[in-house]
Design an enzyme around this catalytic site. Sequence first.
Site, PDB file in Angstrom:
ATOM      1  N   SER A  43       0.817  -1.218   0.000  1.00 33.89           N
ATOM      2  CA  SER A  43       0.000   0.000   0.000  1.00 33.89           C
ATOM      3  C   SER A  43       0.851   1.268   0.000  1.00 33.89           C
ATOM      4  O   SER A  43       1.947   1.302   0.582  1.00 33.89           O
ATOM      5  CB  SER A  43      -0.861  -0.030   1.268  1.00 33.89           C
ATOM      6  OG  SER A  43      -1.367   1.242   1.549  1.00 33.89           O
ATOM      7  N   TYR A  57      -1.858   0.030  10.322  1.00 33.02           N
ATOM      8  CA  TYR A  57      -2.059  -0.618   9.010  1.00 33.02           C
ATOM      9  C   TYR A  57      -0.791  -0.485   8.159  1.00 33.02           C
ATOM     10  O   TYR A  57      -0.296  -1.465   7.589  1.00 33.02           O
ATOM     11  CB  TYR A  57      -3.260   0.022   8.309  1.00 33.02           C
ATOM     12  CG  TYR A  57      -3.408  -0.381   6.860  1.00 33.02           C
ATOM     13  CD1 TYR A  57      -3.828  -1.663   6.517  1.00 33.02           C
ATOM     14  CD2 TYR A  57      -3.115   0.517   5.828  1.00 33.02           C
ATOM     15  CE1 TYR A  57      -3.957  -2.042   5.173  1.00 33.02           C
ATOM     16  CE2 TYR A  57      -3.246   0.148   4.493  1.00 33.02           C
ATOM     17  CZ  TYR A  57      -3.665  -1.128   4.175  1.00 33.02           C
ATOM     18  OH  TYR A  57      -3.784  -1.500   2.854  1.00 33.02           O
TER      19      TYR A  57
HETATM   20  P1  NAD Z   1     -11.147  -6.124   0.740  1.00 39.48           P
HETATM   21  O1  NAD Z   1     -11.411  -6.026   2.202  1.00 39.48           O
HETATM   22  O2  NAD Z   1     -12.280  -5.930  -0.195  1.00 39.48           O
HETATM   23  O3  NAD Z   1     -10.448  -7.497   0.407  1.00 39.48           O
HETATM   24  C1  NAD Z   1      -9.669  -8.215   1.325  1.00 39.48           C
HETATM   25  C2  NAD Z   1     -10.239  -9.597   1.436  1.00 39.48           C
HETATM   26  O4  NAD Z   1      -9.428 -10.331   2.347  1.00 39.48           O
HETATM   27  C3  NAD Z   1     -11.667  -9.623   1.994  1.00 39.48           C
HETATM   28  O5  NAD Z   1     -12.542 -10.326   1.132  1.00 39.48           O
HETATM   29  C4  NAD Z   1     -11.542 -10.337   3.343  1.00 39.48           C
HETATM   30  O6  NAD Z   1     -12.653 -11.157   3.643  1.00 39.48           O
HETATM   31  C5  NAD Z   1     -10.278 -11.143   3.126  1.00 39.48           C
HETATM   32  N1  NAD Z   1      -9.605 -11.467   4.394  1.00 39.48           N
HETATM   33  C6  NAD Z   1      -9.389 -10.641   5.456  1.00 39.48           C
HETATM   34  N2  NAD Z   1      -8.786 -11.315   6.443  1.00 39.48           N
HETATM   35  C7  NAD Z   1      -8.602 -12.588   5.990  1.00 39.48           C
HETATM   36  C8  NAD Z   1      -8.054 -13.756   6.549  1.00 39.48           C
HETATM   37  N3  NAD Z   1      -7.544 -13.758   7.798  1.00 39.48           N
HETATM   38  N4  NAD Z   1      -8.038 -14.898   5.819  1.00 39.48           N
HETATM   39  C9  NAD Z   1      -8.566 -14.910   4.566  1.00 39.48           C
HETATM   40  N5  NAD Z   1      -9.116 -13.836   3.980  1.00 39.48           N
HETATM   41  C10 NAD Z   1      -9.121 -12.682   4.682  1.00 39.48           C
HETATM   42  O7  NAD Z   1      -9.976  -5.063   0.436  1.00 39.48           O
HETATM   43  P2  NAD Z   1      -9.351  -4.572  -0.933  1.00 39.48           P
HETATM   44  O8  NAD Z   1      -9.573  -3.116  -1.001  1.00 39.48           O
HETATM   45  O9  NAD Z   1      -9.757  -5.450  -2.043  1.00 39.48           O
HETATM   46  O10 NAD Z   1      -7.813  -4.800  -0.625  1.00 39.48           O
HETATM   47  C11 NAD Z   1      -7.080  -5.906  -1.109  1.00 39.48           C
HETATM   48  C12 NAD Z   1      -5.620  -5.741  -0.712  1.00 39.48           C
HETATM   49  O11 NAD Z   1      -5.092  -4.563  -1.277  1.00 39.48           O
HETATM   50  C13 NAD Z   1      -5.406  -5.642   0.792  1.00 39.48           C
HETATM   51  O12 NAD Z   1      -4.212  -6.322   1.115  1.00 39.48           O
HETATM   52  C14 NAD Z   1      -5.243  -4.163   1.022  1.00 39.48           C
HETATM   53  O13 NAD Z   1      -4.481  -3.899   2.176  1.00 39.48           O
HETATM   54  C15 NAD Z   1      -4.530  -3.746  -0.252  1.00 39.48           C
HETATM   55  N6  NAD Z   1      -4.716  -2.350  -0.606  1.00 39.48           N
HETATM   56  C16 NAD Z   1      -5.939  -1.876  -0.974  1.00 39.48           C
HETATM   57  C17 NAD Z   1      -6.088  -0.550  -1.335  1.00 39.48           C
HETATM   58  C18 NAD Z   1      -7.420   0.035  -1.754  1.00 39.48           C
HETATM   59  O14 NAD Z   1      -7.490   1.238  -2.004  1.00 39.48           O
HETATM   60  N7  NAD Z   1      -8.482  -0.730  -1.868  1.00 39.48           N
HETATM   61  C19 NAD Z   1      -4.968   0.312  -1.326  1.00 39.48           C
HETATM   62  C20 NAD Z   1      -3.747  -0.204  -0.939  1.00 39.48           C
HETATM   63  C21 NAD Z   1      -3.631  -1.528  -0.605  1.00 39.48           C
END
Ligand code: NAD
Length: 327
Positions: free
Chosen positions: A126, A151
């Site tokens: 991130s 985070y």
């Molecule tokens: P999201 O919450 O929609 O997706 C994450 C998924 O991981 C969820 O479906 C959740 O159920 C699953 N999860 C959480 N804990 C878990 C566990 N212990 N075991 C199995 N599954 C688990 O979030 P997103 O926005 O799709 O983010 C995806 C990744 O990208 C994450 O790692 C997040 O930190 C990173 N990220 C996202 C953004 C953004 O703007 N959306 C920006 C930077 C980084």
Amino acid sequence: MTIVVTGGAGFIGGHLCRRLVGEGHQVVAIDNFDPFYPRAMKEEGIEDLPREQFTLVEADVCNTGTVLQALHGRSVDAIVHLAAKAGVRPSIETPRAYQRVNVGGTQSMIEVAERLEVGAFLFGSSSSVYGNSDTFPFSEEDSVGRPISPYAATKRSGELLAHTFHHLRGATVHCLRFFTVYGPWQRPDLAIHKFARQLLTGQPITMYGDGTTSRDYTYVDDIASGLMKSLRRATSLEAPEYEIINLGGSETTQLKDLISGIAGAMGIEPDVKRLPEQPGDLERTCADISKARALLEYEPETSIEEGLHSFAEWVTTYYEDRPVLEV
Ligand code: NAD
């Protein structure tokens, strides 16, 4: 190829699984349906993926044994590790939960990769790792030793753990630093989705600060393209590599312009209520994407105007026959 996508039922994971399936790959999504937002939204995002190519395993990534059991007998070409507790603000309230999943879960998936001798590991990192860096735009060369939220600290830890995996096991690792991702199926806690629900229900839009904070917003299709390109490279290299790569949208938008943009796209006049700035939030983000361009031929294609229109179309249709999630 067979690709494991952790967090495959989530926002970014769901889009990636769709792209992988579209290109003919076998996909195993591992997701525990963390209750951070409704399970139904995650299920709906992936419900039409063909079962011959797409397997959903409901499991916690921290549970190495269960994950190994679910993958037993499969030859896995790459793991894309996106499962995480996401969101800066809630990480301040429950830092240990973030540490368990984002650090412990990443170590666990690294162990899965070791046991299955997986040669390519992609980690969803991130832009938050940059903290309030004073060099601009954010480059992979910048120092990232001063995170300003739990985070961010857990995401940086994940990158470091993944480096030890590369060093000790000779696997290729790409840590992709995503910059604020938006688009259909966006997480409901994120600003654009929250603003859209406030607009749909006639509530004032809650703007933290004076509206001059700015973000590099990245449309989710561009992130999925970046991940596909990274996968292609990581699974085809002769010699293993460890790379940290920014995936951003390459333009910055101020919060006040974002609010007028989403309101304009939805055709609703916004009523803005100003609130104090939130601790842990970055003042501005902007990705230097020259490395992604050079290594992956990554090029974001969706402007913020186009992206907000697509999101507005999705969000309006989505809530047409469902109760609007509380803000
Ligand atoms: P999201 O919450 O929609 O997706 C994450 C998924 O991981 C969820 O479906 C959740 O159920 C699953 N999860 C959480 N804990 C878990 C566990 N212990 N075991 C199995 N599954 C688990 O979030 P997103 O926005 O799709 O983010 C995806 C990744 O990208 C994450 O790692 C997040 O930190 C990173 N990220 C996202 C953004 C953004 O703007 N959306 C920006 C930077 C980084």
